[in-house]
Design an enzyme around this catalytic site. Sequence first.
Site: not given
Length: 511
Positions: A93, A121
């Site tokens: 992340d 993403h």
Amino acid sequence: VFWNRFGTTKKVRTSAFRLSSKMQMYNRVPGGAVSSRQPAGRPCPSWRTPAHLLRSHAHLARAVAQQPAAAAPVTQEKLDAQVAVVLGTQWGDEGKGKLVDILAGQYEVVARAQGGANAGHTIYDAQGNKYALHLVPSGILNPDAVCVIGNGVVVHLPGMFSEIKALEARGVQVQGRLLISDRAHLLFDLHKEIDGLREAELAGTGKQIGTTKRGIGPAYSSKAIRNGIRVGDLQFMDTFADKLRKLAMDGRKRFGEDFHYDVEAEIKTYADLAEQLKPYITDTVEYLNVAHETGKRILIEGANATMLDLDFGTYPFVTSSNPSIGGIASGLGLAPNKYEALVGVVKAYTTRVGAGPYPTEVFGPAADNLREIGREYGTTTGRPRRVGWMDIPALRYVCRINGLTHINLTKLDVLSDQPNIKIGTQYRSKAGAAINSMPANLEVLEEVQVDYETVPGWMCDISHVRTWEDLPQQAKDYVQRIEDLTGIYCRWIGVGPGRDAIVIKPQKGRC
């Protein structure tokens, strides 16, 4: 008026709203952040609106931040590398997709090497539209790039086609631009079922991994014990059906009546999917190597991150593949001596999802504040992420393993209202002895004490800054300190979610 990526001009209408009678008028700015009106080139005037007033109206600030304005392309020198690799350096992340999206305009091929739909993403196009990708490489928004899903990825076909359908519904051309390795392993609904059952068995034991329950681990388990099924097997449906029935039988033997899976329905589904998949199936090992030999530029997009690596991460609280540099080589079949730039994506603070040791973790209101401002909720699961300060011992460890040449420091803007920012610089044992390597033993890692440096914050909005010179000095000092502690050039600095919200540091070292 600004130049968009097609070289044409476009007018942007800005909208303003009053947060309170005590506050100045705020504008939407590129990247979607909230910023007070101020002269260009003056990111932090003495009369700026205090950060605490923004927080008091956080619901309005977030509403704007989640809808980035149209963005001009990022002006930067071409990365001097025929093959560049972008890797996560923490617990995932970090914002890898954004850099891949930006660099994709410089590359003809964008490839993924490992992981599966557990990787999320989030990227924005030039018009500020948000895309959440899970299997399709982030380069898909560059219409000139060919995207490759390599042999090291585990592919859930229904999910992938759903992602493709959603992209094409928004005008993104996928067919003819996406290639899938015939050696990639398939992830079935039975793997998801097994993933959930394994986590349920661990419930209450304190040993739950905290997986996404997307079936990633069981799919890689099938691959490792050699009863997995590959994309290329879909060309032979008779033997495919037999293999899938045997795989389902293993699940029933292991979990008994708790295993709920209709293998015959799945066989029928995959008979239809096999026809849809034919245009995408490619010998990607041959494709990538020929592309390299003929001078094409290749960008490789890592998924997950090194601290979740099966070998180098906080085992067993890790993913089931190798998101470090070794997984790139084995997941694509492109030799490591071809990699000319290795970019580590580093969040300006740290986060992780799921269980496992986390030495610099922050708790209480400070954690809640960071989580809300940074919108730290999983792209794939929506789970709130754990948050903490920058962890230099872990980052040095990752830099060594991967041989990083550059760092992309992301989400620096999230720290903008912190009066003081901590950097974890040294692990120590309970007895106070310095620990100079990353402990493999979880019991040791969970008990480490962390030495911190505290540096002053900049206490103003930097989301509209686009040049190194316009960053406040305290922000420059923070970036420089991370560069000094790692020895790696921090070339890209993210200051907001939009495609253009990035600052290029001119050179390594103080400048």
